[in-house]
Structures are given as structure tokens and as C-alpha cells.
Design a protein around this motif. Structure first.
Motif, short mmCIF file in Angstrom:
data_model
loop_
_atom_site.label_atom_id
_atom_site.label_comp_id
_atom_site.label_asym_id
_atom_site.label_seq_id
_atom_site.Cartn_x
_atom_site.Cartn_y
_atom_site.Cartn_z
N ILE A 180 0.92 -1.30 -0.05
CA ILE A 180 -0.03 0.11 0.22
C ILE A 180 0.88 1.26 -0.02
N LEU A 181 1.19 2.53 -1.13
CA LEU A 181 1.34 3.30 -0.73
C LEU A 181 0.04 4.54 -0.76
N THR A 182 0.73 5.92 -0.29
CA THR A 182 -0.20 6.65 -0.24
C THR A 182 0.90 7.79 -0.83
N ASP A 183 0.35 9.28 -1.53
CA ASP A 183 0.19 10.24 -2.44
C ASP A 183 -0.75 11.33 -0.89
N PRO A 184 -0.29 11.93 -0.66
CA PRO A 184 1.05 12.22 -0.13
C PRO A 184 1.45 11.19 1.46
N ALA A 185 2.39 11.19 1.05
CA ALA A 185 3.02 9.82 2.31
C ALA A 185 3.82 10.39 4.21
N PRO A 214 -8.21 13.24 8.04
CA PRO A 214 -8.73 15.02 7.94
C PRO A 214 -9.48 14.68 9.32
N VAL A 215 -9.56 15.87 9.75
CA VAL A 215 -9.95 16.52 11.61
C VAL A 215 -11.38 17.33 10.96
N ALA A 216 -12.26 16.62 11.35
CA ALA A 216 -14.01 16.79 11.84
C ALA A 216 -14.13 18.31 10.70
N GLY A 217 -14.83 18.25 9.90
CA GLY A 217 -15.46 19.35 8.90
C GLY A 217 -14.31 19.77 7.71
N GLU A 218 -13.12 19.14 7.91
CA GLU A 218 -12.19 19.41 6.36
C GLU A 218 -12.04 18.46 5.51
N GLU A 219 -11.75 18.10 4.53
CA GLU A 219 -11.43 17.32 3.79
C GLU A 219 -10.08 17.27 2.91
N ARG A 220 -9.36 16.44 2.95
CA ARG A 220 -8.41 16.37 2.67
C ARG A 220 -8.36 15.63 1.37
N GLN A 221 -7.63 15.99 -0.34
CA GLN A 221 -6.82 15.68 -0.83
C GLN A 221 -6.09 14.09 -1.16
N GLY A 222 -5.52 13.06 -1.55
CA GLY A 222 -4.77 12.21 -1.87
C GLY A 222 -5.08 10.54 -2.09
N CYS A 251 -14.78 5.15 5.82
CA CYS A 251 -15.81 6.15 5.52
C CYS A 251 -16.78 6.17 6.61
N GLY A 252 -16.88 7.66 7.39
CA GLY A 252 -17.81 7.46 7.50
C GLY A 252 -17.40 8.66 8.79
N GLN A 253 -18.01 9.27 9.85
CA GLN A 253 -17.29 10.10 10.90
C GLN A 253 -16.64 9.73 11.82
N ALA A 254 -16.05 8.77 12.13
CA ALA A 254 -15.02 7.84 13.53
C ALA A 254 -13.56 8.03 12.84
N ASP A 255 -12.97 8.61 13.92
CA ASP A 255 -11.48 8.90 13.87
C ASP A 255 -10.87 7.56 13.13
N GLY A 256 -10.33 7.81 11.84
CA GLY A 256 -9.84 7.32 11.20
C GLY A 256 -10.19 7.32 10.19
N ASP A 257 -11.71 7.15 10.09
CA ASP A 257 -12.15 7.17 8.83
C ASP A 257 -11.54 8.19 7.87
N LEU A 258 -11.00 7.72 6.94
CA LEU A 258 -10.66 8.77 5.09
C LEU A 258 -11.11 9.56 4.68
N THR A 259 -12.61 9.54 4.77
CA THR A 259 -13.27 9.85 4.32
C THR A 259 -15.28 10.15 4.88
N ALA A 260 -15.85 11.39 4.93
CA ALA A 260 -16.84 11.35 5.04
C ALA A 260 -17.39 11.21 3.70
N HIS A 261 -17.32 11.42 2.66
CA HIS A 261 -17.88 11.14 1.75
C HIS A 261 -17.16 10.52 0.54
N PRO A 262 -17.41 9.18 0.65
CA PRO A 262 -17.04 8.46 -0.51
C PRO A 262 -17.48 8.44 -1.93
N LYS A 263 -18.34 9.15 -1.67
CA LYS A 263 -18.98 8.71 -3.02
C LYS A 263 -17.52 10.29 -4.13
N THR A 264 -17.18 10.75 -3.69
CA THR A 264 -15.94 11.62 -3.77
C THR A 264 -14.47 10.78 -4.39
N ILE A 265 -14.73 9.57 -3.60
CA ILE A 265 -13.81 8.51 -4.73
C ILE A 265 -14.00 8.43 -5.92
#
Length: 102
Positions: free
Chosen positions: A8-13, A18-26, A51-65
Motif C-alpha cells: 500500500i502506497l499513499t500520496d502524500p506519504a 482529516p480533522v472534523a469538517g475538513e477534507e484532504r485530497q490524496g 468511510c464515515g465520521q469516526a476517528d481514523g476514517d479517510l472520508t465522510a464522502h465516499p462518493k468523491t472517491i
């Protein structure tokens, strides 16, 4: 015994959660390889994106993936797998044709 290897590779690495209310691209890249000299019959690979609102979820909006499988040499021409992204559950399923070798 499993013959396939997963990286598994990520960009950025490292990828930042994201913190609550924030979206980040990667981007997340899952590289599947067969490090053996033997061909392996494979059936499917399922990847679950947190996906979801819990700590550790990468996005709350899986439709944007945007999920896709890039052209590769793991399967022969005409044996490309079927790719299905479920933007309700955050699950990517890659399914091989019957008796496809990897």
C-alpha cells in the motif's frame, strides 16, 4: 499458502486523516504482485476504504472517491477483471474472469 503480495502506497506519504469538517485530497495505491515463479488462479480482491465520521476514517464522502484498476501485466489481454466501486459502503471489488491466472 497465499502467493500474492500486497503493498500500500499513499500520496502524500504519510496520508493524513482529516480533522472534523475538513477534507484532504490524496491517493492510495494498492499494488498486488506475484513474487513466485508460479502462476496463481485468483478470484477476487476486495478493498474496504474507511468511510464515515469516526476517528481514523479517510472520508465522510465516499462518493468523491475515484476507484480504478490501472492497466497492468498481471492478466492477459481479454482477461481484464471487472471493477466495481460501491460508494455507499466504500468497498472496491476487483473480480477475475473464471480461471484467470495472475
Amino acid at each position: 499458502m497465499a502467493s500474492l503480495h500486497y503493498d500500500i502506497l499513499t500520496d502524500p506519504a504519510p496520508l493524513q486523516v482529516p480533522v472534523a469538517g475538513e477534507e484532504r485530497q490524496g491517493s492510495v495505491y494498492i499494488v498486488v504482485s506475484n513474487p513466485t515463479m508460479d502462476e496463481v488462479i485468483w478470484y477476487s480482491i476486495e478493498i474496504r476504504v474507511p468511510c464515515g465520521q469516526a476517528d481514523g476514517d479517510l472520508t465522510a464522502h465516499p462518493k468523491t472517491i475515484t476507484a480504478r484498476v490501472e492497466r497492468n501485466t498481471a492478466t492477459k489481454k481479454g482477461e481484464e477483471p471487472v471493477v466495481a466501486w460501491d460508494d455507499n459502503t466504500g468497498v472496491l471489488t476487483v473480480t477475475a474472469q473464471q480461471n484467470t491466472l495472475f
